[in-house]
Design a protein around this motif. Sequence first.
Motif, PDB file in Angstrom:
ATOM      1  N   PHE A 134       0.830  -1.220   0.000  1.00  0.00           N
ATOM      2  CA  PHE A 134       0.000   0.000   0.000  1.00  0.00           C
ATOM      3  C   PHE A 134       0.858   1.260   0.000  1.00  0.00           C
ATOM      4  O   PHE A 134       0.451   2.294  -0.551  1.00  0.00           O
ATOM      5  CB  PHE A 134      -0.945   0.004   1.200  1.00  0.00           C
ATOM      6  N   LYS A 135       2.050   1.182   0.583  1.00  0.00           N
ATOM      7  CA  LYS A 135       2.939   2.351   0.570  1.00  0.00           C
ATOM      8  C   LYS A 135       3.388   2.701  -0.838  1.00  0.00           C
ATOM      9  O   LYS A 135       3.770   3.853  -1.107  1.00  0.00           O
ATOM     10  CB  LYS A 135       4.162   2.083   1.456  1.00  0.00           C
ATOM     11  N   ALA A 136       3.359   1.724  -1.736  1.00  0.00           N
ATOM     12  CA  ALA A 136       3.779   1.961  -3.117  1.00  0.00           C
ATOM     13  C   ALA A 136       2.684   2.599  -3.961  1.00  0.00           C
ATOM     14  O   ALA A 136       2.937   3.050  -5.080  1.00  0.00           O
ATOM     15  CB  ALA A 136       4.227   0.643  -3.756  1.00  0.00           C
ATOM     16  N   VAL A 137       1.457   2.636  -3.448  1.00  0.00           N
ATOM     17  CA  VAL A 137       0.352   3.264  -4.181  1.00  0.00           C
ATOM     18  C   VAL A 137       0.469   4.780  -4.038  1.00  0.00           C
ATOM     19  O   VAL A 137       0.674   5.286  -2.924  1.00  0.00           O
ATOM     20  CB  VAL A 137      -1.010   2.792  -3.625  1.00  0.00           C
ATOM     21  N   PRO A 138       0.360   5.538  -5.124  1.00  0.00           N
ATOM     22  CA  PRO A 138       0.465   6.997  -5.037  1.00  0.00           C
ATOM     23  C   PRO A 138      -0.506   7.580  -4.010  1.00  0.00           C
ATOM     24  O   PRO A 138      -1.646   7.113  -3.883  1.00  0.00           O
ATOM     25  CB  PRO A 138       0.122   7.461  -6.459  1.00  0.00           C
ATOM     26  N   ALA A 139      -0.050   8.586  -3.289  1.00  0.00           N
ATOM     27  CA  ALA A 139      -0.860   9.202  -2.236  1.00  0.00           C
ATOM     28  C   ALA A 139      -2.181   9.736  -2.797  1.00  0.00           C
ATOM     29  O   ALA A 139      -3.225   9.652  -2.140  1.00  0.00           O
ATOM     30  CB  ALA A 139      -0.070  10.326  -1.563  1.00  0.00           C
ATOM     31  N   LYS A 140      -2.132  10.271  -4.019  1.00  0.00           N
ATOM     32  CA  LYS A 140      -3.350  10.808  -4.630  1.00  0.00           C
ATOM     33  C   LYS A 140      -4.378   9.702  -4.851  1.00  0.00           C
ATOM     34  O   LYS A 140      -5.583   9.893  -4.585  1.00  0.00           O
ATOM     35  CB  LYS A 140      -3.006  11.477  -5.961  1.00  0.00           C
ATOM     36  N   THR A 141      -3.920   8.544  -5.291  1.00  0.00           N
ATOM     37  CA  THR A 141      -4.824   7.415  -5.526  1.00  0.00           C
ATOM     38  C   THR A 141      -5.442   6.935  -4.221  1.00  0.00           C
ATOM     39  O   THR A 141      -6.651   6.666  -4.149  1.00  0.00           O
ATOM     40  CB  THR A 141      -4.069   6.248  -6.198  1.00  0.00           C
ATOM     41  N   VAL A 214      -0.043 -10.615  -0.431  1.00  0.00           N
ATOM     42  CA  VAL A 214       0.597 -10.355  -1.726  1.00  0.00           C
ATOM     43  C   VAL A 214       1.388  -9.054  -1.663  1.00  0.00           C
ATOM     44  O   VAL A 214       1.177  -8.216  -0.783  1.00  0.00           O
ATOM     45  CB  VAL A 214      -0.440 -10.301  -2.874  1.00  0.00           C
ATOM     46  N   ASP A 215       2.318  -8.894  -2.612  1.00  0.00           N
ATOM     47  CA  ASP A 215       3.253  -7.766  -2.544  1.00  0.00           C
ATOM     48  C   ASP A 215       2.850  -6.556  -3.387  1.00  0.00           C
ATOM     49  O   ASP A 215       3.617  -5.608  -3.493  1.00  0.00           O
ATOM     50  CB  ASP A 215       4.655  -8.224  -2.936  1.00  0.00           C
ATOM     51  N   ARG A 216       1.638  -6.585  -3.957  1.00  0.00           N
ATOM     52  CA  ARG A 216       1.172  -5.435  -4.735  1.00  0.00           C
ATOM     53  C   ARG A 216      -0.329  -5.240  -4.546  1.00  0.00           C
ATOM     54  O   ARG A 216      -1.056  -6.191  -4.281  1.00  0.00           O
ATOM     55  CB  ARG A 216       1.459  -5.612  -6.231  1.00  0.00           C
ATOM     56  N   VAL A 217      -0.746  -4.000  -4.728  1.00  0.00           N
ATOM     57  CA  VAL A 217      -2.174  -3.687  -4.714  1.00  0.00           C
ATOM     58  C   VAL A 217      -2.677  -3.802  -6.148  1.00  0.00           C
ATOM     59  O   VAL A 217      -2.117  -3.205  -7.071  1.00  0.00           O
ATOM     60  CB  VAL A 217      -2.437  -2.267  -4.172  1.00  0.00           C
ATOM     61  N   LEU A 218      -3.717  -4.579  -6.341  1.00  0.00           N
ATOM     62  CA  LEU A 218      -4.292  -4.793  -7.670  1.00  0.00           C
ATOM     63  C   LEU A 218      -5.404  -3.775  -7.936  1.00  0.00           C
ATOM     64  O   LEU A 218      -6.216  -3.507  -7.060  1.00  0.00           O
ATOM     65  CB  LEU A 218      -4.859  -6.207  -7.783  1.00  0.00           C
ATOM     66  N   MET A 219      -5.417  -3.236  -9.122  1.00  0.00           N
ATOM     67  CA  MET A 219      -6.464  -2.301  -9.513  1.00  0.00           C
ATOM     68  C   MET A 219      -7.363  -2.953 -10.558  1.00  0.00           C
ATOM     69  O   MET A 219      -6.875  -3.474 -11.563  1.00  0.00           O
ATOM     70  CB  MET A 219      -5.858  -1.017 -10.070  1.00  0.00           C
ATOM     71  N   PRO A 220      -8.675  -2.958 -10.332  1.00  0.00           N
ATOM     72  CA  PRO A 220      -9.583  -3.619 -11.280  1.00  0.00           C
ATOM     73  C   PRO A 220      -9.583  -2.893 -12.616  1.00  0.00           C
ATOM     74  O   PRO A 220      -9.349  -1.681 -12.677  1.00  0.00           O
ATOM     75  CB  PRO A 220     -10.936  -3.527 -10.579  1.00  0.00           C
ATOM     76  N   PRO A 221      -9.862  -3.617 -13.689  1.00  0.00           N
ATOM     77  CA  PRO A 221      -9.920  -2.977 -15.004  1.00  0.00           C
ATOM     78  C   PRO A 221     -11.091  -2.005 -15.065  1.00  0.00           C
ATOM     79  O   PRO A 221     -12.112  -2.198 -14.415  1.00  0.00           O
ATOM     80  CB  PRO A 221     -10.116  -4.150 -15.968  1.00  0.00           C
ATOM     81  N   ALA A 222     -10.916  -0.956 -15.835  1.00  0.00           N
ATOM     82  CA  ALA A 222     -11.974   0.034 -15.997  1.00  0.00           C
ATOM     83  C   ALA A 222     -13.160  -0.593 -16.716  1.00  0.00           C
ATOM     84  O   ALA A 222     -12.981  -1.356 -17.683  1.00  0.00           O
ATOM     85  CB  ALA A 222     -11.466   1.236 -16.766  1.00  0.00           C
TER      86      ALA A 222
END
Length: 224
Positions: A134-141, A214-222
């Motif tokens: 989660f720390k790797a996700v941009p603050a704006k997001t 898991v080591d990443r946050v997944l973003m669903p497809p638009a």
Amino acid sequence: MVERISEATLEALYDTIVTAPASCHSRFSEGQLPALVTQSSSLLRSLRRTDPVGNPSENHMYRRYVFPFLLAALTAATLSACATGPSASGSIPATLAATPSISTFRTLATQAGLADTLAANGPYTVFAPSDEAFKAVPAKTMAELQADKSKLQAVLNYHIVPKRLTAADIQPGSAKTLQGSEITLSRAGTFVTVEDAMVVQADIPASNGVVHVVDRVLMPPAKK
């Protein structure tokens, strides 16, 4: 009189630890087993050297009795983890609360109103991103997600599959998530991936499912 354990036996004990399946390693808290193995390896190498000048008898005693005992105990702990495995002590919310490395996911799931869903009968498989992910996700997001409950629910639900999937159950293919979209799963030996994320801690049991870190946050497809 206690018999000295041979170096060959020590090597066999050490090999048992480092070649144990990943499912056994996951029984230890994150990072604990690698640290223990590294320390054991370092000690084993150092004890092959000549006794240092100054206190040879103390080093001899450690070499002959103490270190073999410690290495044997670590081996027993590893094998015990393989044999028994963890037991489920509560539903998924309780499991999330008991796993410090995914506290951010737990907090966001509560904010999104998913606690009741995850406490239901299920079963569910949760691919929970670690705090570091989660720390790797941009603050704006992150700010946008926290300000929009529906978006936050969609992202978190994209990490949840409505069936129980242990690491051993996972086969190359796809699985439908609570969000509605499918995620791609893959397994090669002990390595499990979910989309472009890797499982770093597998098979944390819950009474109504299982959690994988898991080591990443997944973003669903638009949505089209």
